[in-house]
Design an enzyme around this catalytic site. Sequence first.
Site, PDB file in Angstrom:
ATOM      1  N   ASP A 554       0.820  -1.203   0.000  1.00 42.68           N
ATOM      2  CA  ASP A 554       0.000   0.000   0.000  1.00 42.68           C
ATOM      3  C   ASP A 554       0.858   1.257   0.000  1.00 42.68           C
ATOM      4  O   ASP A 554       2.028   1.238   0.361  1.00 42.68           O
ATOM      5  CB  ASP A 554      -0.910   0.014   1.237  1.00 42.68           C
ATOM      6  CG  ASP A 554      -0.104  -0.003   2.541  1.00 42.68           C
ATOM      7  OD1 ASP A 554       0.857  -0.782   2.604  1.00 42.68           O
ATOM      8  OD2 ASP A 554      -0.437   0.744   3.470  1.00 42.68           O
ATOM      9  N   GLU A 555       0.246   2.352  -0.399  1.00 42.84           N
ATOM     10  CA  GLU A 555       0.817   3.690  -0.264  1.00 42.84           C
ATOM     11  C   GLU A 555       2.233   3.815  -0.826  1.00 42.84           C
ATOM     12  O   GLU A 555       3.143   4.315  -0.175  1.00 42.84           O
ATOM     13  CB  GLU A 555       0.780   4.127   1.216  1.00 42.84           C
ATOM     14  CG  GLU A 555      -0.640   4.220   1.756  1.00 42.84           C
ATOM     15  CD  GLU A 555      -0.729   4.651   3.207  1.00 42.84           C
ATOM     16  OE1 GLU A 555       0.260   4.495   3.940  1.00 42.84           O
ATOM     17  OE2 GLU A 555      -1.790   5.135   3.609  1.00 42.84           O
TER      18      GLU A 555
END
Length: 889
Positions: A554-555
């Site tokens: 993620d991210e």
Amino acid sequence: MTLNSLLIAGCIALSLTACQDTITHKQNVELVKASNTAIESLANMLQIQYEQVDNRPSEYCDKTIENGNCFEAKLHIKASGAVNVDGWKIYFSQITPIQQALSDEFTITHVNGDLHVIELKEAFKGFKAGETKTITFYANFWSLSHSDAIPNYILVNHNEYAKVITSTKPTVDPETGLELLPHVVPYSDYERQFKRTENDETQWLTAERLFERNTKYDFSPYLKDENKQVAQHIIPTPTQATFSQTQQLDISQGLRFNLNGVSEKGVTAAIERLKLLGITTSASGIAVNLNLSPTKDGSQGSYRLAINANEINISATDDSGVFYALQSLASLYQVNNTTLPIGQVNDAPHYEFRGVLVDVARNFRDKAFILKLLDQMAAYKLNKLHLHLADDEGWRLEIPSLEELTDVASKRCFDLSEQQCLMPQLGAGIDTSSQVNGFYSVDDYQEILKFASARHIQVIPSLDMPGHSRAAIKAMQARYNKYIKQGDKQKAEQFLLYDPLDTTVYSSVQHYNDNTINVCLDSSYEFIREVIEQVKIIHNEAQHPLTRYHIGADETAGAWVSSPACTEFIKQNNLPFTKAEQLGSYFIERVSNMLADMNIEIAAWSDGLSHTNPNNMPDIVQGNSWDLLMWNGHQRAHQFTNRNWQVVVSSPDVLYFDFPYEADPQEHGYYWASRHINTEKVFQFMPDNLPAHAEFWLDREDKPYTADDTIIKNDAGEVEFAPLAKGKQFIGIQGQLWSENTRTNNMAEYKLFPRLLSLAQRAWHKAQWALPYDHNGFVYSRNTQRFTPSLKQQRDQQWLTFAASLGLKEFNKLERANVHFRIANAGAKIENGMLYANVAYPGLLIEYMQAGGQWQTYNAPVKVTQDVWVRSKLPISGRVSRTLKVTQP
């Protein structure tokens, strides 16, 4: 300070090299020693206060960031004595980057992540005794909670000798056991300090508002002697249960367990919990007959429990079912009682995946904490522990072949080179032995795995990658430097995770500029393979096979764009794209298939998975859907489920337990998705029908929102999102405890409990009042009202029974297990000179105190003449809730 100290400090400020012609080695040592002593003195002398001033945008805000939203705060620095020495600076953590600081004598610069540094300008004039200097600064977004003001400011001289400023150290409230931040000025202004934006409708949950909310709870029927609801209530609620209203089984002589071929190893932990609660085992006790046989449901974990007049019979599909039946027995039991209700229970779990994530990477949680948590997860039939073991701020698992991961990256201290430890992000301080630092040795981790196995819980490790990987990157950089010094270039580059020639400028969501593994290096994949192979061996040796691994994914924040290694990598490989920005999905696909080749199933967060090509992914993919419901987050969950991925609902709106329980600046936690997630809200969750919550929940500013669950097409006319297809369902739900500002075990348990019990309720039991999902699609809002008044009435009545069971049964059990659960605040109001008070759970005591007086027990409305404070209290241990002030009208 003495003249000698000033001369020494001045020399050091200029640099010791400049003084070498006139200072001998012995004098040099004395200079350094004296300078360090001066820093220690100054660390005790400076009194720092953090004052959040205003969340409203101003002329000083950067208009290009989030519509110009920023907040104003002040750092007040007071010296108890005269300070004439310079050459020092202060490092401190601030969640969002500071845009600018206003001061004639100080500057503030963002370093990396949340770390900032205060430095002296040439105009710095020192401090007179008792003088206060103020720095006004403006930082991104908002600040809405006391816990935003991170503690442990670090005073440093030019020798890099560091000392935590005493006034910024957190303390612990001796009555509540909760962390306090003495350097924070309490909030007082609703409009300026508490609201996120001008249109924010969130109400500060004062004692008066809490009193009004609590009036909807009528627990009087549950307090009557003849009421059987609490005595017969099991948490989580079983599929079917019928109990006698007149008969009970006397267990004063204890219980006698007949295994009948059931694995003793599989039920010992449940029997031990019964003992902890006060139920003894005895040769003359009531027979508890355990049997393995097909149940009506037949699913994993299903069971039948029959409490008869002279014996107890349990039959289950598997060992886990027998284990859960014993936990239901424990749920029926009331501490210090000697009877059980006679009746029948037929039960099976609603979801296969019933999980809890604990982030031990940002701030470490020791082995004892994890073992206690596993015990409580098992008590309430939760079966997946997602252990988040590595992130930007720490690596927490020993990998024997890569010692730098724990030698360097498991601890934070003050080391600008980050070759001995990581810099102290998140207010970690400089003590490498503090409880926020540490790691699990192989032996520790295997003990956790074995403990989990005995409680029918699967541990799913997560070592986040390619983003959130700064700890690993720095550790492997330290390894590189070690072997380069030894002249072994091949070994130095074997597991290197960054391209030294990469000039990409990026900032992650947590504001790091160097936290993403370079996905174009063969050494990155060699590192991942080495780590996973080591973790797999550790699991196998503990007889807890590694069958699923969470890569995070993620991210990932725009890294590699200017990496020569990536430019060459794209040229040399036949990839279906030409832009470095698209390499994130390539990485996830490649690592996922690497894991599949090792017979390990892949799990990852929904944002990273959303960029992958499903055709390039393995057959089994677990996607944790953390998209916000208030922003149509159901769409991604449905999209993944429709492509036959295993979706674990992890919605921040309700399942992020690092968020505050209530909208109160003194309530600890982040709040980017919700200002308040109390235990009742978790109970209200309908995970099978995500969009329907728009009918009765609000967004993060307590305003209505709309959830569109119809077919959504993109500009090319292709279906992008669609309702959940018939026959498709989520695999489960997971509660998350992220730990950025959770520095103690008590705070971690406070945030988890009692919300974890509502999580278990929703994971195990499908409520009859839950609104059935409409596969045809629908647009939900406050105006649609498919969740009828009748369903709401059923839900609220069941919450009363659940809450009564918490207050009258389960809190006692949590106390027995030494769990530091949250005690609900008391609500109160003063009307016509009389104090009225209440609390959200029966069984809690209420206390009040008038100004200058002593705490007294509240039993009925009482006359008061001045401001009053109220709190609730556990009757056995005496531990109390936070205190709320009640103001005279």
